[in-house]
Design a protein around this motif. Structure first.
Motif, PDB file in Angstrom:
ATOM      1  N   THR A  23     -11.042  -9.377  32.067  1.00 32.67           N
ATOM      2  CA  THR A  23      -9.796  -9.012  31.167  1.00 32.67           C
ATOM      3  C   THR A  23      -8.602  -9.543  31.624  1.00 32.67           C
ATOM      4  N   LYS A  40     -11.984  -5.748  24.159  1.00 36.26           N
ATOM      5  CA  LYS A  40     -10.317  -5.773  24.037  1.00 36.26           C
ATOM      6  C   LYS A  40     -10.616  -4.421  25.339  1.00 36.26           C
ATOM      7  N   ARG A  61      -8.809  -3.420  28.610  1.00 37.34           N
ATOM      8  CA  ARG A  61      -7.742  -3.930  28.877  1.00 37.34           C
ATOM      9  C   ARG A  61      -7.546  -3.434  30.432  1.00 37.34           C
TER      10      ARG A  61
END
Length: 59
Positions: free
Chosen positions: A13, A27, A29
């Motif tokens: 990521t 997604k 983080r």
């Protein structure tokens, strides 16, 4: 498990910020630290959703 069956062993990521309570696995983080003091500060920030989103916007 689906990704593992497809042969994917890990993911990377590049987006900074905080994850949702029910994160989207595409997604994820991250936050980057260079010291324990910075780690503790970012851990505090990212434990709060709103502060984490602010950090995400300004970093």
């Amino acid at each position: 498990m689906i990704l593992k069956k497809l042969g994917i062993k890990g993911m990377i990521t590049t987006k900074k910020g905080t994850n949702y309570l029910k994160p989207n696995i595409y997604k994820i983080r991250r936050y980057e630290t260079k010291s324990m003091k910075q780690f503790k500060k970012l851990l505090f920030i990212n434990n709060n959703y709103i502060l984490g989103k602010i950090y995400e916007l300004i970093s």
